[in-house]
Motif scaffolding. Sequence first.
Motif, mmCIF file in Angstrom:
data_model
loop_
_atom_site.group_PDB
_atom_site.id
_atom_site.type_symbol
_atom_site.label_atom_id
_atom_site.label_comp_id
_atom_site.label_asym_id
_atom_site.label_seq_id
_atom_site.Cartn_x
_atom_site.Cartn_y
_atom_site.Cartn_z
ATOM 1 N N GLU A 3 36.252 38.499 35.791
ATOM 2 C CA GLU A 3 36.179 37.492 34.738
ATOM 3 C C GLU A 3 35.845 38.138 33.401
ATOM 4 O OE1 GLU A 3 33.459 34.375 35.699
ATOM 5 O OE2 GLU A 3 34.206 34.180 37.742
ATOM 6 N N ARG A 60 33.264 41.868 37.646
ATOM 7 C CA ARG A 60 33.779 41.452 38.952
ATOM 8 C C ARG A 60 32.666 40.711 39.676
ATOM 9 N NH1 ARG A 60 36.232 46.053 41.973
ATOM 10 N NH2 ARG A 60 34.151 46.873 41.689
ATOM 11 N N GLU A 61 32.942 39.469 40.065
ATOM 12 C CA GLU A 61 31.978 38.646 40.783
ATOM 13 C C GLU A 61 32.609 38.202 42.095
ATOM 14 O OE1 GLU A 61 30.738 35.542 38.138
ATOM 15 O OE2 GLU A 61 29.641 36.935 36.861
ATOM 16 N N LEU A 84 34.175 42.765 30.881
ATOM 17 C CA LEU A 84 34.687 42.197 32.127
ATOM 18 C C LEU A 84 33.660 42.398 33.227
ATOM 19 C CD1 LEU A 84 38.219 43.837 31.969
ATOM 20 C CD2 LEU A 84 37.616 41.540 31.238
ATOM 21 N N VAL A 90 43.063 34.175 28.767
ATOM 22 C CA VAL A 90 43.151 34.559 30.178
ATOM 23 C C VAL A 90 43.830 33.422 30.919
ATOM 24 C CG1 VAL A 90 41.877 35.158 32.267
ATOM 25 C CG2 VAL A 90 41.022 35.884 30.051
ATOM 26 N N HIS A 116 38.851 38.108 41.159
ATOM 27 C CA HIS A 116 37.416 37.905 40.947
ATOM 28 C C HIS A 116 36.864 38.663 39.742
ATOM 29 C CE1 HIS A 116 37.768 36.050 44.827
ATOM 30 N NE2 HIS A 116 38.101 37.193 45.380
ATOM 31 N N LYS A 148 33.733 38.188 30.293
ATOM 32 C CA LYS A 148 32.399 37.691 29.954
ATOM 33 C C LYS A 148 32.185 37.543 28.455
ATOM 34 C CE LYS A 148 30.719 36.976 33.934
ATOM 35 N NZ LYS A 148 30.384 35.611 34.315
ATOM 36 N N ASN A 169 44.827 35.546 36.133
ATOM 37 C CA ASN A 169 44.572 36.987 36.264
ATOM 38 C C ASN A 169 45.308 37.852 35.243
ATOM 39 O OD1 ASN A 169 43.005 36.198 38.363
ATOM 40 N ND2 ASN A 169 43.954 37.506 39.885
#
Length: 150
Positions: A104, A121-122, A119, A64, A102, A106, A67
């Motif tokens: 990421e 979103r945070e 994945l 990664v 936002h 995981k 983005n």
Amino acid sequence: MRYDWTPLWRSTIGFDRLFDVLDEVQRTADETYPPYNIERVDENRFQISVALAGFSSYEVALTVEQNVLTLEGRKGEKDEKTFLHRGISTRSFKRQFTLADHVEVKGARFENGLLLIELQREIPEAMKPRRIAITGAGPGKVSQIEAKAA
């Protein structure tokens, strides 16, 4: 055939990301290997499932950067087998996914011939919607601007 999205930019606000995604889809329409699914697990969790039959974890790289999630696969040594029919592709590949802000990665794991990429979103607290109090004259209060007679 490529479409020019420029005329739509003038009449839209905040949809620039949508046109970037449409342009990306248009560019990668010919890329079909390896096949994949993108699944929404819940409001903030997603999973990409990539069919990688014949590949092992050490033959696949997942990175990664800014983005962009890049998945690359390269088969190790060539088999000295004689095939009567070869329907399972083991060619090298590189597939890229553009991640929204936002989001990421995981984790990733192999399961039943699929590479599953988790994945999430945070959204930072500062970016979450918040209610803004509006101050001013309440109901029943009338304020008048002073004016001098002409």
